[in-house]
Design an enzyme around this catalytic site. Sequence first.
Site, short mmCIF file in Angstrom:
data_model
loop_
_atom_site.label_atom_id
_atom_site.label_comp_id
_atom_site.label_asym_id
_atom_site.label_seq_id
_atom_site.Cartn_x
_atom_site.Cartn_y
_atom_site.Cartn_z
N GLU A 49 45.20 49.85 40.33
CA GLU A 49 43.72 50.46 41.62
C GLU A 49 43.27 49.25 42.58
O GLU A 49 42.20 48.31 42.94
CB GLU A 49 42.54 50.43 40.20
CG GLU A 49 42.52 50.47 39.20
CD GLU A 49 41.03 50.92 38.79
OE1 GLU A 49 40.92 49.93 38.61
OE2 GLU A 49 41.24 51.96 38.11
N GLU A 99 45.54 56.53 34.56
CA GLU A 99 44.36 56.57 33.67
C GLU A 99 44.05 57.97 33.78
O GLU A 99 43.31 57.80 34.92
CB GLU A 99 43.73 55.41 34.21
CG GLU A 99 44.59 54.20 34.14
CD GLU A 99 44.47 53.28 34.57
OE1 GLU A 99 42.57 53.16 34.01
OE2 GLU A 99 44.82 52.13 35.48
P1 P53 Z 1 37.50 49.73 30.75
C1 P53 Z 1 35.81 50.43 36.20
C2 P53 Z 1 36.04 51.88 37.40
C3 P53 Z 1 37.10 52.55 37.16
C4 P53 Z 1 38.13 52.36 36.41
O1 P53 Z 1 38.10 50.79 31.66
C5 P53 Z 1 38.22 50.99 36.13
C6 P53 Z 1 37.33 50.13 35.60
C7 P53 Z 1 37.20 49.13 35.89
O2 P53 Z 1 36.52 49.04 34.35
O3 P53 Z 1 39.18 50.03 35.72
C8 P53 Z 1 40.83 50.73 34.93
O4 P53 Z 1 38.44 48.94 30.02
C9 P53 Z 1 41.47 49.95 35.54
C10 P53 Z 1 41.72 49.49 33.62
C11 P53 Z 1 41.02 49.19 32.30
C12 P53 Z 1 39.93 51.02 32.28
O5 P53 Z 1 40.39 51.43 34.08
O6 P53 Z 1 36.40 49.06 31.44
O7 P53 Z 1 42.86 50.28 35.11
O8 P53 Z 1 42.36 48.23 33.41
O9 P53 Z 1 41.00 48.80 31.46
C13 P53 Z 1 39.31 51.46 31.78
O10 P53 Z 1 36.63 50.74 29.96
#
Ligand code: P53
Length: 479
Positions: A183, A376
């Site tokens: 990201e 993801e």
């Molecule tokens: P969590 C925010 C918005 C979009 C992606 O997020 C993001 C985030 C950070 O919160 O990060 C990605 O754990 C990231 C992962 C993360 C996952 O989204 O806040 O690449 O490390 O865990 C989900 O629910």
Amino acid sequence: MTDYKPFPDEFLWGGATAANQCEGAYDVDGRGLANVDVVPIGEDRFPIIAGKKKMFDFEDGYFYPAKESIDFYNHYKEDIALLGEMGFKTYRMSIAWSRIFPKGDELVPNEAGLQFYENVFKECRKHGIEPLVTITHFDCPMYLIEEYGGWRNRKLIEFYERLVTVLFTRFKGLVKYWLTFNEINMILHAPFMGAGLYFEEGENVEQVKYQAAHHELVASAIATKVAHEIDPENKVGCMLAAGQYYPNTAHPADYWAAMSEDRENYFFIDVQARGEYPNYAKKKFERLGLDIEMTEEDLKVLKEHTVDFVSFSYYSSRVASGDPAVNEKTAGNIFASLKNPYLEASEWGWQIDPLGLRITLNTIWDRYQKPMFIVENGLGAVDTPDENGYVEDDYRIDYLREHVKAMNATINEDGVELLGYTTWGCIDLVSAGTGEMKKRYGFIYVDRDNDGNGTLKRSKKKSFDWYKKVIASNGTDID
Ligand code: P53
């Protein structure tokens, strides 16, 4: 049972994790301290990851979930066996930079760190799983932050090059798919977590962020170059926190706002996939009076070493308005977005939009015409296990099923090229945004709570068998 068209034969089904959110063992076998270790759970987390509140070491009165996390460091065999049992074709994971170079600027890597990842990759291979490796998933050694200021400093390009050279050399033949920065656009939204940036009083924050971004972009291009030199089989991707912006209304000013928000994020991929700074970015720098130092050599390396594929995370679409009076933000996300009245949201306020995935895939495809990889996607939810640790997570299955359908349509109806799909947090792990354990994404439940209590025991959720069936049928049996 409804039959869907199959995915391509080589489609890489799997799941994803990140070192700091699952490994734990933060001070074991020579590992150095990293930015991702010193971000606590609680109300100070956001100002800290945003670079507004200084936290360069552990402090009393805080809980730091990454210190132990789900202890993947000591459970990796058991965990990878479970992924293998689900039939994973690929497992996306990341390297903790400070296991390989504890301070970051050493000349000689830490053998124990390399050995750990070698063991993990071999374990994957044993189960027929192709590793997909994020070189840095938000990690930056604390020493590089304290001594050099993180990615604001050009020296980091050199240290990163040293890191990737070691990795590509050591893991040649074991790993083929690499992502340079997780990201990469997170530098704008959470700059301490994304790039080790802490801002002093009175500093020009935009200047620092975009200078650091330039360093990361050059480092990413150098990594692509070195990867191909060391092994022509290597495939290197960029990685974007994606999610299309919609205009709040059909008012042209709203469309313009949505387009501008999208460009803030696509800027990075425009450079990594096309090899040039887009004009809108150059004009923006001029407008803001930013003076980004870049050499001729930088521009050359960017141009000559674009990525092989474009990967991204997708959780939600977003909404923007050109009307300053409209500013009701949705909660729980690092990205600013208005509420979309047509969508339901998760318990954390993330708006659920499978068609938005199809829209995002098509937009990225139209923009770059490079193969894509969804690395993801998933639903962060509260799970309530029974006494055996079993969770009936139909809500998660519903979310994933709708997104698998959207992918299927994008491949089979729209004709985009998609290499694979790795769901986020295939095993429960610590949330990056909030530091919670309670926000779970996994097919595998891990007995651990927000305060660090629990046995760390792993157990299968209902979605475990569902995903196994999806993979076994190559996406045709998803009910
Ligand atoms: P969590 C925010 C918005 C979009 C992606 O997020 C993001 C985030 C950070 O919160 O990060 C990605 O754990 C990231 C992962 C993360 C996952 O989204 O806040 O690449 O490390 O865990 C989900 O629910």
